[in-house]
Design an enzyme around this catalytic site. Structure first.
Site, short mmCIF file in Angstrom:
data_model
loop_
_atom_site.label_atom_id
_atom_site.label_comp_id
_atom_site.label_asym_id
_atom_site.label_seq_id
_atom_site.Cartn_x
_atom_site.Cartn_y
_atom_site.Cartn_z
N ARG A 167 -1.43 32.54 -8.02
CA ARG A 167 -1.36 32.41 -6.55
C ARG A 167 -0.77 31.06 -6.18
O ARG A 167 0.00 30.93 -5.24
CB ARG A 167 -2.75 32.59 -5.95
CG ARG A 167 -3.12 34.04 -5.68
CD ARG A 167 -2.92 34.94 -6.89
NE ARG A 167 -3.30 36.32 -6.66
CZ ARG A 167 -4.50 36.80 -6.92
NH1 ARG A 167 -5.44 36.04 -7.46
NH2 ARG A 167 -4.77 38.07 -6.68
N ASP A 196 -0.16 37.70 -11.96
CA ASP A 196 -0.70 38.39 -10.79
C ASP A 196 0.44 38.63 -9.82
O ASP A 196 1.57 38.18 -10.07
CB ASP A 196 -1.84 37.59 -10.14
CG ASP A 196 -2.93 38.51 -9.57
OD1 ASP A 196 -2.58 39.39 -8.78
OD2 ASP A 196 -4.11 38.33 -9.93
N HIS A 271 -2.36 44.67 -9.95
CA HIS A 271 -2.05 43.27 -9.68
C HIS A 271 -0.72 42.89 -10.35
O HIS A 271 -0.66 41.94 -11.15
CB HIS A 271 -3.18 42.35 -10.16
CG HIS A 271 -4.33 42.29 -9.19
ND1 HIS A 271 -4.27 41.61 -8.01
CD2 HIS A 271 -5.56 42.86 -9.24
CE1 HIS A 271 -5.42 41.74 -7.36
NE2 HIS A 271 -6.22 42.50 -8.08
N ASP A 335 -8.81 45.03 -13.07
CA ASP A 335 -9.52 45.07 -11.79
C ASP A 335 -8.62 45.59 -10.68
O ASP A 335 -7.40 45.50 -10.75
CB ASP A 335 -10.01 43.65 -11.43
CG ASP A 335 -8.86 42.67 -11.32
OD1 ASP A 335 -7.96 42.72 -12.18
OD2 ASP A 335 -8.84 41.87 -10.37
N GLU A 336 -9.27 46.14 -9.66
CA GLU A 336 -8.63 46.46 -8.38
C GLU A 336 -7.29 47.17 -8.55
O GLU A 336 -6.34 46.87 -7.83
CB GLU A 336 -8.45 45.17 -7.56
CG GLU A 336 -9.77 44.51 -7.23
CD GLU A 336 -9.61 43.20 -6.49
OE1 GLU A 336 -10.38 42.98 -5.55
OE2 GLU A 336 -8.72 42.39 -6.84
N TRP A 402 -17.94 41.06 -12.51
CA TRP A 402 -17.66 40.19 -11.37
C TRP A 402 -18.14 40.77 -10.05
O TRP A 402 -18.43 40.03 -9.12
CB TRP A 402 -16.16 39.89 -11.28
CG TRP A 402 -15.28 41.01 -10.81
CD1 TRP A 402 -14.79 42.04 -11.55
CD2 TRP A 402 -14.79 41.22 -9.49
NE1 TRP A 402 -14.02 42.88 -10.78
CE2 TRP A 402 -14.00 42.39 -9.50
CE3 TRP A 402 -14.93 40.52 -8.28
CZ2 TRP A 402 -13.35 42.89 -8.36
CZ3 TRP A 402 -14.28 41.01 -7.14
CH2 TRP A 402 -13.51 42.18 -7.19
N TYR A 431 -18.18 32.68 -7.99
CA TYR A 431 -16.85 32.63 -7.39
C TYR A 431 -16.70 31.34 -6.58
O TYR A 431 -17.01 31.28 -5.39
CB TYR A 431 -16.60 33.88 -6.54
CG TYR A 431 -15.93 34.97 -7.36
CD1 TYR A 431 -16.34 35.22 -8.67
CD2 TYR A 431 -14.88 35.74 -6.85
CE1 TYR A 431 -15.72 36.19 -9.44
CE2 TYR A 431 -14.26 36.72 -7.62
CZ TYR A 431 -14.69 36.93 -8.92
OH TYR A 431 -14.08 37.89 -9.68
N ASP A 433 -14.21 29.98 -5.47
CA ASP A 433 -13.19 29.90 -4.41
C ASP A 433 -13.85 30.11 -3.05
O ASP A 433 -13.21 29.94 -2.02
CB ASP A 433 -12.06 30.91 -4.63
CG ASP A 433 -12.53 32.35 -4.75
OD1 ASP A 433 -13.66 32.58 -5.22
OD2 ASP A 433 -11.75 33.26 -4.38
N TRP A 482 -10.12 31.39 -7.98
CA TRP A 482 -8.89 32.05 -7.50
C TRP A 482 -8.18 31.07 -6.58
O TRP A 482 -8.83 30.33 -5.82
CB TRP A 482 -9.24 33.35 -6.80
CG TRP A 482 -10.01 34.27 -7.70
CD1 TRP A 482 -11.36 34.45 -7.72
CD2 TRP A 482 -9.48 35.06 -8.77
NE1 TRP A 482 -11.70 35.33 -8.73
CE2 TRP A 482 -10.57 35.72 -9.37
CE3 TRP A 482 -8.19 35.29 -9.26
CZ2 TRP A 482 -10.41 36.59 -10.46
CZ3 TRP A 482 -8.04 36.17 -10.33
CH2 TRP A 482 -9.14 36.81 -10.92
C1 ACM Z 1 -11.44 39.92 -9.25
O1 ACM Z 1 -11.98 39.05 -8.55
N1 ACM Z 1 -10.60 40.78 -8.69
C2 ACM Z 1 -11.69 40.03 -10.68
#
Ligand code: ACM
Ligand code: ZN
Length: 550
Positions: A167, A196, A271, A335-336, A402, A431, A433, A482
């Site tokens: 990022r 990413d 991602h 993920d996601e 997570w 986390y 962030d 992040w």
């Molecule tokens: C994540 O925070 N998407 C692993």
């Protein structure tokens, strides 16, 4: 190097301030303060007993003593008196667990003893924390170390710090600074989030467009992250960067000397906007993917699960990653991964039918198992975010938990049924962030949430409900950072520090040794040390009782 000749009275001042109360983070397993002190001077012999003088650890110890403490010590023989000794046990002391060490300081000298180089490196960090906090900016001719007996070793084998360099990109110089602060607080796993949607950061010889195209986006660093202004026609992509393989090797050597294992993360199958911007043929559709410049949701980009070239791509990437990184582990993301494209893609649906899979989650699991087979043949193990459980995983896969909102009973099931190992990084505790003060009081914009240091400190990696035997499947914990809102490395440090210290105690210190009131009292002195080392940090302490009501 700055080297100041200070008077005896200055020495007494440095020895006196803050050194009566021994301030060590993470709190050691056993510590007994004794009467007196040992004063290290430029004439104190340095004894590296049973060590190869040219080993990375021996060189690190000497470099550390000179750069951090301003000490260029003469080397001494094993029987030298009044010495600073680092002793590698010729036969392991069975009472000292892996990465453990003992440190004894008294009027006769200082001895740091360990079974492994890792233990000596941690003993060195403890020695440094026994020296006055401001020592790194104010080198002196003599450093008084209080007399003390310490026995210390970690509670967990996995003590991680994750950094997202996609990022925003952080150069090798910053990565080394990050590794230094990890070592200072006895963390040993650097999870390097290298790919990413916002940039691919690793040189890959077989797919050069990943760094020619995928590492660069149009520059929106003058805007807020949320502005997300799309590229204009013909606008050059000038923000970004990547690590060459030579740079990665430099980082790996730097990390290894500090007992830090570097775990690369390569995100599959989602991602991946930056991959599809570079190689559009790996998409299910003809959508014009770009290296993203800001937030977007839901994430549409996913590599086609029905295209054999995608599997070849994954395997080729893994081959280059395996050749470069010595870690036993490769993190494959997982993920996601939004599967809307797969639902509409004839190739993906044909694969599902051919393999008699039940749904798109199982297609993701099939892809991950293909990669896992490939890396397992080269004696490597995969780690994946907890979503990889959804379509089934092999027992050998390590799960990184997570999603704090997904009940940890799914992990407990995976442990009980299959014996999967787990690394705990629940967003609710790990986390970093998230805001660490109330958002209205924050001096730096964050992604949201509220994770005060006091809550990080309360992180307990073992989920309730596991028996003592089952608890062994929990490898440890990790702070995740992040970088959407972290434009500069000073922003990274502000989010990382001092919360990383709280995480360090949660994964190193015995559970019964943890005490928020004691830790909170230690923070000002630790911040002084961080300042002397040139780190930025958050100076407010967010408290759990201030948490906004959900
Ligand atoms: C994540 O925070 N998407 C692993
Ligand atoms: Zn497809």
């Amino acid at each position: 190097m700055k080297h100041l000749l200070l008077s005896a009275s200055t020495l007494l001042l440095l020895a006196g301030c803050g050194q009566k109360a021994i301030n060590l983070v993470p709190q050691p397993v056993q510590i007994t303060a004794q009467q007196g002190q040992f004063v290290i001077t430029h004439n104190t012999p340095l004894v590296l007993q049973n060590m190869d003088a040219s080993s990375a650890t021996a060189l690190y110890i000497q470099e550390f003593l000179s750069s951090r403490l301003g000490l260029h010590l003469p080397s001494g023989s094993d029987d030298a008196a009044q010495a600073l000794r680092f002793i590698l046990n010729p036969t392991p002391d069975a009472a000292l667990p892996a990465e453990g060490y003992t440190l004894q300081a008294n009027a006769n000298g200082i001895s740091i003893v360990a079974n492994t180089d890792a233990g000596l490196v941690y003993g060195l960090q403890t020695l440094y924390q026994l020296a006055p906090a401001q020592i790194s900016t104010q080198h002196v001719d003599a450093i008084a170390i209080p007399a003390v007996d310490i026995t210390d070793y970690p509670r967990f084998e996995w003590r991680g710090s994750h950094l997202d360099v996609s990022r925003h990109f952080f150069d090798v110089e910053y990565v080394k600074k990050h590794l230094d602060v990890m070592a200072l607080y006895k963390l040993n796993k650097f999870h390097w989030h290298l790919t990413d949607d916002h940039g691919w950061r690793l040189q890959i010889d077989k797919y050069p467009k990943l760094t020619e195209i995928g590492a660069w986006r149009v520059d929106r660093s003058k805007e807020t992250w949320l502005s997300n202004i799309p590229p204009k026609e013909g606008e050059p992509a000038t923000y970004g960067g990547f690590y060459t393989k030579e740079q990665v090797k430099e980082v790996l050597a730097y990390a290894a000397a500090r007992n830090i294992e570097v775990i690369p993360e390569i995100e599959i199958p989602g991602h991946c906007s930056e991959v599809l911007a570079s190689y559009p043929e790996f998409a299910c559709d003809t959508f014009p993917y770009i290296v993203e410049v800001g937030p977007y949701w839901p994430p549409k980009a996913i590599m086609c699960g029905g295209n054999d070239k995608v599997i070849t791509f994954f395997n080729d990437i893994m081959d280059e990653v395996i050749e470069l990184f010595p870690s036993q582990y490769i993190h494959i993301g997982g993920d996601e991964a939004e599967k809307g494209n797969w639902k509409a893609c004839a190739k993906c649906q044909a694969r599902i039918k051919k393999l008699k899979l039940n749904n798109e989650e199982e297609l993701q699991s099939w892809m991950i198992r293909e990669v896992e087979k490939h890396v397992a043949a080269k004696n490597k193990r995969i780690i994946g975010w907890d979503e990889i459980l959804e379509g089934g995983v092999t027992p050998n896969a390590v799960l990184m938990y997570w999603r704090g909102w997904v009940k940890d009973s799914v992990l407990i099931d995976a442990i009980r049924k299959q014996g999967n190992q787990v690394i705990m990084t629940p967003n609710t505790y790990c986390y970093i962030d998230y805001y660490q003060t109330l958002p209205q009081q924050a001096t730096q914009v964050a992604i949201g949430g509220y994770l005060p240091i006091e809550k990080v400190y309360a992180f307990e990696p073992i989920p309730t409900g596991l028996s003592a035997d089952e608890a062994h499947f929990i490898k440890g914990g990790q702070a995740n950072l992040w970088a959407e809102f972290l434009f500069e490395s000073t922003n990274v440090e502000y989010m990382l520090l001092p919360r990383l210290l709280a995480l360090a105690e949660a994964v190193w210190s015995p559970k019964e040794a943890r005490n928020w009131a004691r830790f909170e009292q230690q923070l000002p002195n630790q911040k002084k040390r961080l300042s002397a080392l040139g780190y930025n940090y958050c100076n407010e302490v967010g408290l759990i009782k201030d948490a906004p009501k959900e």
